[in-house]
Design a protein around this motif. Structure first.
Motif, mmCIF file in Angstrom:
data_model
loop_
_atom_site.group_PDB
_atom_site.id
_atom_site.type_symbol
_atom_site.label_atom_id
_atom_site.label_comp_id
_atom_site.label_asym_id
_atom_site.label_seq_id
_atom_site.Cartn_x
_atom_site.Cartn_y
_atom_site.Cartn_z
ATOM 1 N N VAL A 553 -47.159 9.449 6.310
ATOM 2 C CA VAL A 553 -46.563 10.634 6.934
ATOM 3 C C VAL A 553 -45.089 10.715 6.540
ATOM 4 O O VAL A 553 -44.343 9.733 6.664
ATOM 5 C CB VAL A 553 -46.696 10.575 8.469
ATOM 6 N N CYS A 555 -41.593 13.591 6.619
ATOM 7 C CA CYS A 555 -41.101 14.755 7.368
ATOM 8 C C CYS A 555 -39.863 15.323 6.664
ATOM 9 O O CYS A 555 -38.976 14.577 6.230
ATOM 10 C CB CYS A 555 -40.754 14.309 8.783
ATOM 11 N N LYS A 556 -39.814 16.646 6.543
ATOM 12 C CA LYS A 556 -38.703 17.304 5.847
ATOM 13 C C LYS A 556 -38.050 18.322 6.774
ATOM 14 O O LYS A 556 -38.735 19.065 7.481
ATOM 15 C CB LYS A 556 -39.224 17.997 4.585
ATOM 16 N N ASN A 557 -36.739 18.322 6.761
ATOM 17 C CA ASN A 557 -35.988 19.317 7.522
ATOM 18 C C ASN A 557 -36.046 20.651 6.794
ATOM 19 O O ASN A 557 -35.723 20.744 5.605
ATOM 20 C CB ASN A 557 -34.524 18.865 7.677
ATOM 21 N N LYS A 558 -36.514 21.692 7.485
ATOM 22 C CA LYS A 558 -36.719 22.989 6.833
ATOM 23 C C LYS A 558 -35.414 23.610 6.342
ATOM 24 O O LYS A 558 -35.388 24.297 5.308
ATOM 25 C CB LYS A 558 -37.400 23.955 7.794
ATOM 26 N N PRO A 566 -39.450 10.253 10.430
ATOM 27 C CA PRO A 566 -40.472 10.813 11.329
ATOM 28 C C PRO A 566 -40.254 10.305 12.755
ATOM 29 O O PRO A 566 -40.053 9.101 12.974
ATOM 30 C CB PRO A 566 -41.789 10.283 10.755
ATOM 31 N N PRO A 580 -48.064 15.662 15.222
ATOM 32 C CA PRO A 580 -46.650 15.578 14.824
ATOM 33 C C PRO A 580 -45.748 16.277 15.845
ATOM 34 O O PRO A 580 -46.131 17.285 16.454
ATOM 35 C CB PRO A 580 -46.625 16.309 13.484
ATOM 36 N N ASN A 582 -42.949 18.666 16.753
ATOM 37 C CA ASN A 582 -42.490 19.844 16.022
ATOM 38 C C ASN A 582 -41.750 20.792 16.949
ATOM 39 O O ASN A 582 -42.320 21.342 17.896
ATOM 40 C CB ASN A 582 -43.677 20.563 15.389
ATOM 41 N N LEU A 586 -39.009 21.218 11.582
ATOM 42 C CA LEU A 586 -39.531 20.155 10.730
ATOM 43 C C LEU A 586 -40.801 20.585 10.009
ATOM 44 O O LEU A 586 -41.621 21.321 10.556
ATOM 45 C CB LEU A 586 -39.810 18.895 11.551
ATOM 46 N N GLU A 587 -40.943 20.092 8.802
ATOM 47 C CA GLU A 587 -42.146 20.307 8.006
ATOM 48 C C GLU A 587 -42.807 18.947 7.805
ATOM 49 O O GLU A 587 -42.193 18.014 7.281
ATOM 50 C CB GLU A 587 -41.773 20.909 6.649
ATOM 51 N N TRP A 588 -44.064 18.822 8.248
ATOM 52 C CA TRP A 588 -44.747 17.529 8.219
ATOM 53 C C TRP A 588 -45.783 17.490 7.096
ATOM 54 O O TRP A 588 -46.531 18.435 6.885
ATOM 55 C CB TRP A 588 -45.457 17.274 9.550
ATOM 56 N N TYR A 622 -50.203 19.058 10.264
ATOM 57 C CA TYR A 622 -49.718 18.440 9.027
ATOM 58 C C TYR A 622 -50.086 19.300 7.821
ATOM 59 O O TYR A 622 -51.075 20.039 7.853
ATOM 60 C CB TYR A 622 -50.345 17.056 8.827
#
Length: 653
Positions: A553, A555-558, A566, A580, A582, A586-588, A622
């Motif tokens: 897993v 995780c990216k900050n939009k 994460p 996740p 959210n 956040l983009e998982w 996800y």
């Protein structure tokens, strides 16, 4: 005294021998000539292994195989002694009421033969108490029996009316005594006579219970290379009915030399011997010869022969002969209409063993199933479970109505199938699990199989006994069935079961040797690490615990497009579906490693379980990133692999 020993102890625990003056523990002196040794750790066996109707155990496969066995002069060894038959009840009662303890064994055997036809006419079994004196006489004089008398008596017993159980009064005394006698005499018999006696034990429906056949198989191992083709076919038939041991490699080595001389039905007997003993065919030439012979006889092969062969081919998983398996399937495609539903089921199941997909074959078989599924005589509950296994594994989409999946769903709910769900309780849970791959759920039946008492009665107590299909259904309910209110696994049982059903994530310093799949996972982890920059930005865990392997897993900050640590998993434990965290910023991503067992052979098409995982990951929040082994391992450099995974992440955004 002697009869009670024979009756209540299985023959493998009782060793009969001539008197030997050496000291021996637990010796029972039953007469001046015959002694018995009883093992001290023996427990009494009183359970009935046969159903009340002995005909239930006349298995169609075994009956077919027995007819195939070569018939030679060995049948002439059954010496049917000539005696004057008993014709009246008075004569019958008078003869059996005598004291037979002091009679000769020849008279005793002749008496069994004399009363046989009268018993057949009047449906009198040897468990009738009027046989007590005669059986007492047999017990006391059995050590004096000759080979011809022994064979004649065994053959005579096959012509008596069947008793209700192997442990029936008198019957158990007789067969356990004769079993020991056959075992003693086996060392002096030639192979022809040995096989004759073994065939009679099969006719008595005692092939699995008696010790004689198992000892015969064991003795013949030493001379496997000198056995003729016909003798080897006999041995495999005995392995099939005995089922106490795997096929010895000596027999397989001998089979390799003779397999091309066998016809298709003899190969079917060979296949039964392997499948019923849970032994894979290891030698490639044997597998190839069987496949070639099926292709030659595709138009006239019998159902039972084909079914037996398809079973062992699937069990043996002939990956090196996939091309031949596909050609064989194509040859059998035009014959589907004439083949039985069972044969068609195993033709479809063969695909699961080698992971090949023939859409035309699946379509034709599914149409045939839909037409016959309402007839329990043609399609059993077990067959429904098996066809669901195949079709969901390859994500088969039917072209015509009615839908095969809807037909199976409706059928397992019918009252007419209740008896089968009791007889095959594991098939019910498996069927529901396969339907879950199609996102089809039965709340009524799920509530039934999730009941704690039901699980204990079918599978046993404890978390280790919980099968994957039950655990998977329980986890799928969390994701796909939010309105379900029926029985569930308890939190404690769920946690403990997950520990048994999930695999550890591999590491470079583990004590166990790294497998090919372990290396693929570690290569993927290294690649993802190089993309996100640090181990802190990866969370490797079983976020969907009903799949055995963990996922990666990230995780990216939009807003910034940067990978971040994460968060939000500290409240979860193993066995939970891990949603996740959210807050919209956040983009998982869940990086899923798919090995060769997760795709159709020689393609990058995912199998049903992988597609369900992709669907469920997306449903809980996800973006699934599927790393397919055939694509990933073809990339030589680390930069190419980084680009491969990065591109898949970008496409998911």
């Amino acid at each position: 005294m002697l009869r009670h020993i024979f009756r209540y102890y299985k023959p493998k625990h009782i060793k009969c021998f001539k008197y030997n003056p050496t000291p021996t523990a637990n010796i029972l002196n039953v007469n001046s000539n015959l002694f018995f040794y009883c093992e001290s750790n023996v427990s009494l066996h009183t359970s009935t292994l046969y159903e009340s109707n002995r005909e239930v155990f006349v298995d169609h496969e075994n009956s077919f195989a027995y007819k195939i066995l070569p018939r030679d002069s060995s049948d002439n060894l059954v010496n049917k002694l000539s005696s004057k038959d008993v014709t009246s009840t008075e004569e019958f009662n008078e003869i059996l009421d005598r004291n037979w303890r002091d009679s000769t064994i020849s008279d005793i055997v002749n008496t069994f033969i004399r009363v046989k036809n009268f018993c057949k006419s009047n449906n009198i079994t040897v468990s009738d108490t009027r046989f007590d004196n005669l059986v007492d006489g047999l017990m006391d004089n059995c050590e004096h029996i000759t080979d011809d008398e022994l064979i004649s008596l065994l053959h005579c017993l096959t012509e008596f009316p069947f008793v209700e159980s192997y442990s029936a009064h008198n019957f158990h005394d007789i067969w356990s005594c004769l079993d020991d006698l056959c075992c003693w005499k086996l060392v002096d018999w030639d192979i022809e006579k040995s096989f004759t006696v073994a065939n009679i034990w099969y006719q008595l429906h005692l092939g699995k219970l008696c010790d004689y056949i198992n000892i015969l198989i064991d003795r013949c191992v030493k001379k496997a290379t000198v056995l003729t083709k016909d003798q080897l076919v006999n041995i495999y038939f005995y392995l099939n009915i005995c089922r106490k041991r795997p096929v010895d490699f000596e027999y397989e080595f001998a089979l390799e030399q003779l397999i091309n001389d066998m016809n298709i039905d003899e190969m079917a007997v060979i296949s039964m011997g392997y499948f019923k003993t849970k032994t894979k065919i290891k030698l490639l030439p044997i597998q190839e010869a069987i496949i070639n012979r099926v292709m030659q006889h595709a138009k006239d092969i019998q159902d039972i022969s084909l079914t037996a062969i398809l079973k062992i081919l699937r069990y043996s998983k002939p990956f090196k002969l996939v091309d031949k398996v596909e050609k064989m399937t194509e040859k059998l495609y035009p014959e589907i209409d004439r083949l039985s539903d069972l044969a068609c089921t195993h033709l479809a199941l063969l695909s699961t063993g080698v992971q090949t997909y023939n859409k035309m074959v699946f379509q034709k078989i599914s149409e045939k199933f839909v037409n016959n599924i309402t007839d329990p005589q043609k399609i059993r509950f077990k067959d429904i479970e098996r066809i669901l296994n195949v079709l969901t594994m390859f994500n088969f989409v039917p072209k015509t109505d009615p839908d095969i999946f809807k037909a199976c769903y409706d059928e397992i709910h019918k009252n007419e199938r209740i008896a089968e769900t009791v007889k095959y309780p594991r098939c019910l849970a498996c069927s529901l699990n396969y339907l879950s791959l199609r996102n089809m759920y039965s709340y009524e039946l799920t509530d039934k199989i999730m009941d704690q008492e039901y699980i204990i009665s079918v599978y046993g107590k404890g978390a280790k006994a919980v099968p994957r299909e039950i655990f998977s259904l329980d986890r799928c309910i969390d994701i796909d069935c939010p309105d379900y209110t029926g029985n569930r696994l308890s939190p404690d049982l769920k946690y403990k079961a997950a520990k048994w059903l999930t695999e550890f994530t591999p590491s470079y310093d583990q004590w166990k040797k790294l497998s090919a799949m372990d290396k693929l996972i570690l290569d993927t982890i290294d690649t993802v690490r190089s993309i996100v920059g640090d181990d802190r930005f990866m969370f490797i865990h079983h976020i969907l615990p009903h799949f055995s392997r963990a996922d990666i897993v990230v995780c990216k900050n939009k807003k910034t497009g940067e990978f971040v640590e994460p968060v939000g998993f500290h409240n979860y434990i193993l066995g939970d579906v891990m949603y996740p965290f959210n807050d919209g910023s956040l983009e998982w991503f869940a990086v899923v490693v798919l090995g060769w067992n997760n795709t159709i052979k020689d393609t990058n098409l995912c199998l049903g379980h992988s597609l369900m995982k992709e669907r469920q990951l997306r449903k809980i929040g996800y973006n699934p990133v599927l790393v397919i082994w055939s694509e990933f391992q073809g990339l030589q450099s680390q930069e190419q692999r980084k680009q491969y995974i990065s591109n898949k992440m970008m496409l998911k955004e």
